[in-house]
Write a protein that holds these residues in place. Structure first.
Motif, PDB file in Angstrom:
ATOM      1  N   ASN A  68     -28.185 -11.882 -40.582  1.00  0.00           N
ATOM      2  CA  ASN A  68     -28.142 -13.116 -41.736  1.00  0.00           C
ATOM      3  C   ASN A  68     -27.088 -12.239 -42.782  1.00  0.00           C
ATOM      4  N   GLU A  69     -27.007 -11.090 -43.052  1.00  0.00           N
ATOM      5  CA  GLU A  69     -25.765 -10.689 -43.776  1.00  0.00           C
ATOM      6  C   GLU A  69     -24.466 -10.698 -43.238  1.00  0.00           C
ATOM      7  N   TYR A  70     -24.141 -10.818 -42.271  1.00  0.00           N
ATOM      8  CA  TYR A  70     -22.986 -10.914 -41.323  1.00  0.00           C
ATOM      9  C   TYR A  70     -22.670 -12.363 -41.701  1.00  0.00           C
ATOM     10  N   ALA A  71     -23.695 -13.166 -41.371  1.00  0.00           N
ATOM     11  CA  ALA A  71     -23.452 -14.745 -41.555  1.00  0.00           C
ATOM     12  C   ALA A  71     -23.075 -15.369 -42.788  1.00  0.00           C
ATOM     13  N   LEU A  72     -23.644 -14.522 -43.809  1.00  0.00           N
ATOM     14  CA  LEU A  72     -23.299 -14.843 -45.082  1.00  0.00           C
ATOM     15  C   LEU A  72     -22.036 -14.604 -45.363  1.00  0.00           C
ATOM     16  N   GLU A  73     -21.570 -13.403 -44.980  1.00  0.00           N
ATOM     17  CA  GLU A  73     -20.046 -13.020 -45.106  1.00  0.00           C
ATOM     18  C   GLU A  73     -19.060 -13.841 -44.337  1.00  0.00           C
ATOM     19  N   LEU A  74     -19.450 -14.102 -43.063  1.00  0.00           N
ATOM     20  CA  LEU A  74     -18.452 -15.280 -42.570  1.00  0.00           C
ATOM     21  C   LEU A  74     -18.558 -16.555 -43.149  1.00  0.00           C
ATOM     22  N   SER A  75     -19.431 -17.067 -43.948  1.00  0.00           N
ATOM     23  CA  SER A  75     -19.712 -18.444 -44.560  1.00  0.00           C
ATOM     24  C   SER A  75     -18.759 -18.197 -45.768  1.00  0.00           C
ATOM     25  N   SER A  76     -18.720 -17.129 -46.407  1.00  0.00           N
ATOM     26  CA  SER A  76     -17.914 -16.937 -47.634  1.00  0.00           C
ATOM     27  C   SER A  76     -16.370 -16.833 -47.229  1.00  0.00           C
ATOM     28  N   TRP A  77     -16.099 -16.545 -46.021  1.00  0.00           N
ATOM     29  CA  TRP A  77     -14.773 -16.511 -45.554  1.00  0.00           C
ATOM     30  C   TRP A  77     -14.296 -17.831 -45.248  1.00  0.00           C
ATOM     31  N   ILE A  78     -15.157 -18.793 -44.825  1.00  0.00           N
ATOM     32  CA  ILE A  78     -14.910 -20.143 -44.215  1.00  0.00           C
ATOM     33  C   ILE A  78     -14.545 -20.781 -45.760  1.00  0.00           C
ATOM     34  N   ASP A  79     -15.206 -20.607 -46.625  1.00  0.00           N
ATOM     35  CA  ASP A  79     -15.232 -21.375 -47.933  1.00  0.00           C
ATOM     36  C   ASP A  79     -13.839 -20.425 -48.799  1.00  0.00           C
ATOM     37  N   ARG A  80     -13.367 -19.518 -48.389  1.00  0.00           N
ATOM     38  CA  ARG A  80     -12.405 -18.730 -49.005  1.00  0.00           C
ATOM     39  C   ARG A  80     -12.883 -18.248 -50.555  1.00  0.00           C
ATOM     40  N   LYS A  81     -14.186 -17.731 -50.431  1.00  0.00           N
ATOM     41  CA  LYS A  81     -14.676 -17.225 -51.663  1.00  0.00           C
ATOM     42  C   LYS A  81     -14.198 -15.924 -52.107  1.00  0.00           C
ATOM     43  N   THR A  86     -24.669 -13.883 -51.237  1.00  0.00           N
ATOM     44  CA  THR A  86     -25.751 -12.881 -51.119  1.00  0.00           C
ATOM     45  C   THR A  86     -27.154 -13.771 -50.435  1.00  0.00           C
ATOM     46  N   GLU A  87     -27.063 -15.210 -50.817  1.00  0.00           N
ATOM     47  CA  GLU A  87     -28.438 -15.928 -50.559  1.00  0.00           C
ATOM     48  C   GLU A  87     -27.872 -17.201 -50.566  1.00  0.00           C
ATOM     49  N   ASN A  88     -28.699 -18.121 -50.010  1.00  0.00           N
ATOM     50  CA  ASN A  88     -28.382 -19.586 -49.978  1.00  0.00           C
ATOM     51  C   ASN A  88     -27.333 -20.047 -49.354  1.00  0.00           C
ATOM     52  N   ASN A  89     -26.994 -19.457 -47.892  1.00  0.00           N
ATOM     53  CA  ASN A  89     -26.152 -19.793 -47.050  1.00  0.00           C
ATOM     54  C   ASN A  89     -25.738 -21.430 -47.062  1.00  0.00           C
ATOM     55  N   PRO A  90     -24.824 -21.885 -47.238  1.00  0.00           N
ATOM     56  CA  PRO A  90     -24.250 -23.322 -47.063  1.00  0.00           C
ATOM     57  C   PRO A  90     -24.154 -23.704 -46.015  1.00  0.00           C
ATOM     58  N   TYR A  91     -24.167 -22.776 -44.675  1.00  0.00           N
ATOM     59  CA  TYR A  91     -24.151 -23.450 -43.462  1.00  0.00           C
ATOM     60  C   TYR A  91     -25.323 -22.974 -42.583  1.00  0.00           C
ATOM     61  N   VAL A 230     -21.073 -17.973 -28.934  1.00  0.00           N
ATOM     62  CA  VAL A 230     -20.163 -18.849 -29.544  1.00  0.00           C
ATOM     63  C   VAL A 230     -21.332 -19.809 -30.415  1.00  0.00           C
ATOM     64  N   PHE A 231     -21.208 -19.912 -31.812  1.00  0.00           N
ATOM     65  CA  PHE A 231     -21.763 -20.846 -32.533  1.00  0.00           C
ATOM     66  C   PHE A 231     -20.941 -22.147 -33.154  1.00  0.00           C
ATOM     67  N   LYS A 232     -21.865 -23.237 -32.999  1.00  0.00           N
ATOM     68  CA  LYS A 232     -21.508 -24.296 -34.088  1.00  0.00           C
ATOM     69  C   LYS A 232     -21.664 -24.124 -35.423  1.00  0.00           C
ATOM     70  N   VAL A 233     -20.965 -24.290 -36.314  1.00  0.00           N
ATOM     71  CA  VAL A 233     -21.033 -24.030 -37.732  1.00  0.00           C
ATOM     72  C   VAL A 233     -21.155 -25.230 -38.545  1.00  0.00           C
ATOM     73  N   SER A 234     -22.136 -25.800 -39.150  1.00  0.00           N
ATOM     74  CA  SER A 234     -21.850 -26.982 -39.887  1.00  0.00           C
ATOM     75  C   SER A 234     -22.691 -27.177 -41.206  1.00  0.00           C
ATOM     76  N   PRO A 235     -22.180 -27.656 -42.190  1.00  0.00           N
ATOM     77  CA  PRO A 235     -22.954 -27.704 -43.666  1.00  0.00           C
ATOM     78  C   PRO A 235     -24.266 -28.163 -43.405  1.00  0.00           C
ATOM     79  N   LYS A 236     -25.215 -27.490 -44.354  1.00  0.00           N
ATOM     80  CA  LYS A 236     -26.648 -27.792 -44.350  1.00  0.00           C
ATOM     81  C   LYS A 236     -26.850 -29.031 -44.990  1.00  0.00           C
ATOM     82  N   LYS A 237     -27.531 -29.803 -44.543  1.00  0.00           N
ATOM     83  CA  LYS A 237     -27.842 -31.050 -45.018  1.00  0.00           C
ATOM     84  C   LYS A 237     -28.525 -31.048 -46.306  1.00  0.00           C
TER      85      LYS A 237
END
Length: 237
Positions: A68-81, A86-91, A230-237
């Protein structure tokens, strides 16, 4: 209690008293020795214990490679943060392909992920334990050999025991961001990440630096992988 206190403290709440009780309160002032027959409840106890804070568990990413920590880091890069989530992954990440489950040929990616956009590929390199991959915002096409333009794709190497910090390398030559080379079974992020043939049994894959900011591997030789997903990444509803 004095008559002044009764007027100040009790009178505003007159409607809450039973008629008999209110009558006896007033009678008490006229005849202090007269007993009261109304039911008098004991003082209310105040709860001093602190209730535990309700927490919502972080959904686990369905991966055998990243946490999950890696997933949060990848999500931050997608959003250019500039700072990592550190929590509440938007994807949310949906697993599409796993080498050990679906096969290690690159053609497996093309067959399963045809017309799918916003994908992340992660791979664990054989022998070294490196975790590398790329984010592709474009639709994958399983019947074309063509370069596609993107300003948002990137490749990466995630922090491990042998790598002090994660590395992200964003595309710099937009027209050569992604190449679908389906007739020769290659999938390329410029020259920064090239996946070819059977990812497990062949060493056709490599990482150079063309079209992206920097190399994500110090070893420029070909490599094979222990596992890839391979993962499909989508914004959380």
């Amino acid at each position: 209690m004095s008559s002044e206190k009764v007027l100040e403290k009790l009178w505003p709440y007159l409607q809450l008293f039973e008629p008999k009780l209110w009558l006896e309160i007033n009678t008490k002032f006229l005849a202090p020795e007269k007993s009261i027959s109304s039911l008098i409840l004991p003082p209310r106890k105040i709860l001093s214990a602190t209730l535990p804070t309700r927490t919502t568990p972080i959904p686990s990413i369905p991966s055998n490679i990243i946490t999950n920590e890696y997933a949060l880091e990848l999500s931050s890069w997608i959003d250019r943060k500039e700072t990592t989530y550190t929590e509440n992954n938007p994807y949310e990440s949906k697993l599409l392909v796993r080498g050990s489950r679906d096969g290690f040929d690159v053609k497996t990616i093309y067959n399963i992920c045809d017309k799918v956009s916003n994908t992340i590929i992660v791979a664990k390199v054989e022998d070294t334990g490196e975790i590398i991959g790329g984010y592709n915002p474009l639709e994958i096409h399983n019947s074309e050999t063509k370069w596609y333009s993107s300003q948002d794709s990137f490749v990466f190497s995630l922090k491990t025991e042998n790598l002090k910090n994660s590395i992200i390398s964003r595309v710099t030559i937009f027209n050569y961001a992604i190449c679908y080379y389906t007739n020769k079974l290659w999938l390329q992020f410029g020259g920064a990440l090239t996946l070819g043939g059977n990812l497990k049994t062949e060493k056709k894959s490599n990482c150079q630096m063309y079209a992206y900011e920097k190399s994500i591997r110090s070893n420029l030789n070909g490599f094979s992988v222990e596992e890839f997903e391979v993962f499909k990444v989508s914004p959380k509803k």
